[in-house]
Design a protein around this motif. Structure first.
Motif, short mmCIF file in Angstrom:
data_model
loop_
_atom_site.label_atom_id
_atom_site.label_comp_id
_atom_site.label_asym_id
_atom_site.label_seq_id
_atom_site.Cartn_x
_atom_site.Cartn_y
_atom_site.Cartn_z
N GLN A 132 0.80 -1.22 0.00
CA GLN A 132 0.00 0.00 0.00
C GLN A 132 0.84 1.27 0.00
O GLN A 132 0.31 2.37 0.11
CB GLN A 132 -0.92 0.01 1.23
CG GLN A 132 -1.82 -1.19 1.36
CD GLN A 132 -2.73 -1.35 0.16
OE1 GLN A 132 -3.25 -0.37 -0.36
NE2 GLN A 132 -2.91 -2.58 -0.30
N ASP A 526 -7.26 -11.25 -5.62
CA ASP A 526 -7.53 -10.19 -4.65
C ASP A 526 -8.21 -8.98 -5.26
O ASP A 526 -8.64 -8.08 -4.53
CB ASP A 526 -6.22 -9.74 -3.98
CG ASP A 526 -5.66 -10.79 -3.03
OD1 ASP A 526 -6.46 -11.55 -2.44
OD2 ASP A 526 -4.42 -10.87 -2.88
N SER A 527 -8.29 -8.90 -6.58
CA SER A 527 -8.90 -7.74 -7.22
C SER A 527 -9.33 -8.11 -8.63
O SER A 527 -8.90 -9.12 -9.20
CB SER A 527 -7.90 -6.58 -7.29
OG SER A 527 -6.82 -6.90 -8.15
N GLU A 561 -17.01 -3.72 -4.58
CA GLU A 561 -16.59 -3.35 -3.24
C GLU A 561 -15.09 -3.08 -3.27
O GLU A 561 -14.35 -3.78 -3.98
CB GLU A 561 -16.90 -4.48 -2.25
CG GLU A 561 -18.38 -4.79 -2.14
CD GLU A 561 -18.65 -6.05 -1.33
OE1 GLU A 561 -17.68 -6.84 -1.13
OE2 GLU A 561 -19.79 -6.25 -0.89
N TYR A 562 -14.66 -2.07 -2.51
CA TYR A 562 -13.25 -1.69 -2.52
C TYR A 562 -12.52 -2.19 -1.28
O TYR A 562 -13.07 -2.15 -0.17
CB TYR A 562 -13.11 -0.17 -2.60
CG TYR A 562 -13.39 0.39 -3.97
CD1 TYR A 562 -12.46 0.24 -4.99
CD2 TYR A 562 -14.57 1.06 -4.24
CE1 TYR A 562 -12.71 0.74 -6.26
CE2 TYR A 562 -14.83 1.58 -5.50
CZ TYR A 562 -13.89 1.41 -6.50
OH TYR A 562 -14.14 1.91 -7.76
N SER A 563 -11.29 -2.61 -1.49
CA SER A 563 -10.38 -2.94 -0.39
C SER A 563 -8.96 -2.90 -0.93
O SER A 563 -8.54 -3.79 -1.67
CB SER A 563 -10.69 -4.33 0.19
OG SER A 563 -9.79 -4.63 1.25
N PRO A 564 -8.23 -1.85 -0.57
CA PRO A 564 -8.59 -0.69 0.25
C PRO A 564 -9.42 0.31 -0.54
O PRO A 564 -9.51 0.22 -1.77
CB PRO A 564 -7.22 -0.09 0.60
CG PRO A 564 -6.39 -0.38 -0.62
CD PRO A 564 -6.82 -1.76 -1.07
N ASP A 565 -10.01 1.28 0.17
CA ASP A 565 -10.72 2.34 -0.51
C ASP A 565 -9.75 3.18 -1.33
O ASP A 565 -8.61 3.42 -0.90
CB ASP A 565 -11.43 3.24 0.51
CG ASP A 565 -12.65 2.57 1.11
OD1 ASP A 565 -13.24 1.70 0.43
OD2 ASP A 565 -12.98 2.88 2.26
N CYS A 579 -8.22 -2.27 -6.98
CA CYS A 579 -8.53 -2.46 -5.55
C CYS A 579 -10.00 -2.77 -5.34
O CYS A 579 -10.56 -2.46 -4.29
CB CYS A 579 -8.12 -1.22 -4.76
SG CYS A 579 -8.81 0.34 -5.36
N SER A 580 -10.65 -3.40 -6.32
CA SER A 580 -12.08 -3.69 -6.20
C SER A 580 -12.38 -5.15 -6.53
O SER A 580 -11.62 -5.81 -7.25
CB SER A 580 -12.90 -2.78 -7.12
OG SER A 580 -12.53 -2.96 -8.48
#
Length: 590
Positions: A132, A526-527, A561-565, A579-580
């Motif tokens: 990140q 993961d995305s 949905e986001y992770s991270p925003d 990141c979604s």
């Protein structure tokens, strides 16, 4: 007095990452003794990706000891040493909220000028072991900055950093970083940035895009338009897909036909911009899943209905299905018009170039110019095989003739015996790069190109060689676009998009509209970016953490949905795929 505490250099090398190889110069080592700083590099230093780092405007990267102390506390690290953030100069002093773009500093025998903040990319996270990190640098307002070398000379750790001049506008590194990467900038800030001659050309271009976006005075004004053209498009006219009625079908040439589409209730459809496209679901017979395809709008923008035009390809599943079975009165599920390949306003000349079915988006632009009774010079250049393969021949001639300063040159590569020189076509040849110099096109024109990739690449180069500004040459590609994967090494071309290897996912469906591929979501990724990569769908990215907006694209339907925003949300109707994850079935413009 600020001090140069360490000089760090390193040549690019191959680094394993996520099963791939990254060629990067982010790994720097501290050196002792004097080092010569030259226009492009410090002796012993290099960059692996000159598209994002290095060059005259980014010759030396600076990071501060105070930021090292901040990250040691924030990340709980006690192993941070000079060079860990990929910087060339580790300095005591020169904070990002005090140093201004255009400031000049003398260190030893060299003179430097501040040109821009650090470019956010994933490689600093790779070096730090913190994925990140690119987003954190922006969110914590500690990017660091680049220097241009004004006077070459030797530098050495321990030397004082003496300020030699102040940049105009007193715009700090931290402030301009906020303008581009975070919401809330004002027009006044953007205009100030553009008055700084030292600001690097890349950042100047981003600032001009922000200025063109609007007045930007409202709190929350987005900076992402300066990062990705996708953010400049207006919000979609409706969410997801809706049924449109087929009100007309017409053959345009031997292989092209048009469909007129209207709202079910007869109401006017939301206006489309000239050059945009429509994404539709084509339902094959039986229980097969729908085929999702995008077709350019070819009719007059702003009309109450839409017109899309389809070329029937020999192995085109969707085009053949439509050609064989669609009838007036049928319904097509369609997403709202999208796309950033749009005619820009202005009074300078316009050059519209196309080959084959590439005529469709530029025809919509021609319609718009004629509708508005434009007094601009308009050049219409189209290449086809012959009259049988020349869609919209009469329509385009009439539109050009209605313009006071319109002119047309049609190229037939293989005219039929009945084709008339001077009537049906002007030149018996391909519309190719070697024909461009003789046309005498105005060098202040905006040019819009659509056609096969090779045609657009070669003609673009010819236009620039003829004097047109590269920034004014705009292209539209049918199908998947080119990949942008900075630093990733590849020895061969990627295969065509395909289902991912391994067990099939059990999650929501993800449809890649441009690639013609639908796959179930698999939690092994993961995305959405990682899913696209697993399918060899061409993607573009840089930071992979929701900050640079390189991966921003249109979400045709569904939600994520986001992770991270993201550091800053994408434009309405768009998403960041890095990141979604899908919250339900989705369709992506990818």
């Amino acid at each position: 007095m600020a001090t140069l505490t360490a000089v760090n250099v390193g040549m690019p090398k191959d680094v394993p990452w996520h099963g791939r190889t990254v060629y990067t110069g982010v790994y720097k080592q501290t050196v002792t003794g004097p080092r010569m700083v030259r226009r492009l590099n410090i002796d012993g230093d290099g960059q692996g990706d000159l598209g994002g780092h290095g060059g005259e405007q980014r010759a030396v990267l600076v990071y501060q000891l105070d930021s090292y102390r901040h990250w040691a506390k924030e990340l709980g690290r006690d192993d941070l040493e000079p060079g860990n953030f990929g910087e060339n100069f580790t300095v005591d002093g020169l904070p990002d909220d005090e140093v201004c773009i255009g400031d000049r500093y003398r260190i030893g025998g060299a003179l430097f000028e501040v040109t821009q903040p650090r470019v956010t990319c994933y490689r600093v996270g790779l070096r730090m072991g913190e994925p990140q990190m690119a987003a954190l640098l922006v969110a914590h307002h500690r990017p660091g900055f680049y220097l241009r070398v004004i006077e070459e000379g030797e530098v050495e750790a321990g030397q004082e950093i003496v300020k030699a001049a102040s940049g105009p506008e007193a715009m700090t590194v931290e402030e301009i970083d906020r303008v581009l990467y975070l919401p809330g900038h004002t027009r006044e800030q953007v205009e100030r940035a553009l008055r700084i001659p030292a600001l690097s050309p890349g950042w100047q271009a981003s600032m001009r895009t922000l200025l063109d976006q609007g007045d930007g005075e409202a709190a929350g004004a987005s900076g992402s338009a300066g990062l990705n053209p996708a953010a400049t498009a207006p919000p979609p006219g409706w969410p997801g897909f809706r049924p449109l009625a087929v009100t007309g079908i017409r053959a345009e040439s031997r292989s092209v036909f048009s469909l007129n589409l209207a709202a079910d209730d007869g109401a006017d459809l939301p206006p489309a911009l000239p050059g945009q496209f429509l994404t539709v679901k084509v339902q094959p017979a039986g229980d097969a899943p729908p085929l999702i395809r995008s077709y350019s709008l070819s009719g007059e923008p702003g009309a109450a209905t839409y017109r899309i035009s389809v070329k029937v390809e020999p192995h085109g599943a969707a085009s053949n299905e439509l050609h064989a079975h669609i009838r007036v009165g049928d319904r097509l599920q369609a997403a709202a018009p999208r796309g950033t390949f749009c005619l820009a306003e202005g009074d300078n000349p316009v050059v519209l170039l196309s080959a084959g079915i590439g005529v469709t988006p530029v025809l919509a632009m021609l319609h718009a110019l004629t509708r508005d009774r434009s007094t601009r010079q308009v050049w219409w250049l189209h290449g086809a095989r012959n009259s049988a393969e020349h869609p919209f021949a009469r329509e385009s001639r009439e539109l050009v003739a209605a313009l006071p300063h319109g002119r047309a040159t049609v190229f037939y590569s293989s005219p039929a015996p009945t084709d008339r020189l001077g009537v049906d076509y002007e030149q018996a040849s391909r519309l190719s790069a070697d024909r461009i110099p003789a046309l005498g096109l105005p060098t202040d024109a905006d040019a819009y190109l659509c056609g096969p990739t090779g045609f657009m690449d070669s003609v673009t180069a010819a236009l620039v060689d003829s004097g047109l500004d590269a920034a004014r040459v705009h292209t539209e590609m049918f199908g998947a676009g080119a990949s942008l994967t900075p630093g990733i090494k590849g020895d061969k071309a990627a295969p065509a998009p395909h289902q991912p290897t391994g067990p099939a996912g059990t999650g929501p469906t993800v449809s890649f509209a441009r690639s013609g591929l639908t796959v179930p979501w698999n939690d092994a990724q993961d995305s959405l970016l990682e899913l696209a990569e697993a399918c060899d769908v061409p993607v573009q990215w840089s930071c992979r953490t929701g900050v640079c907006h390189t991966c921003e694209l249109a979400l045709m339907s569904g939600s994520v949905e986001y992770s991270p925003d993201p550091v800053e949300p994408p434009a309405d109707g768009n998403i960041l795929i890095c990141c979604s994850k899908p919250a339900d079935g989705i369709v992506l413009d990818l």
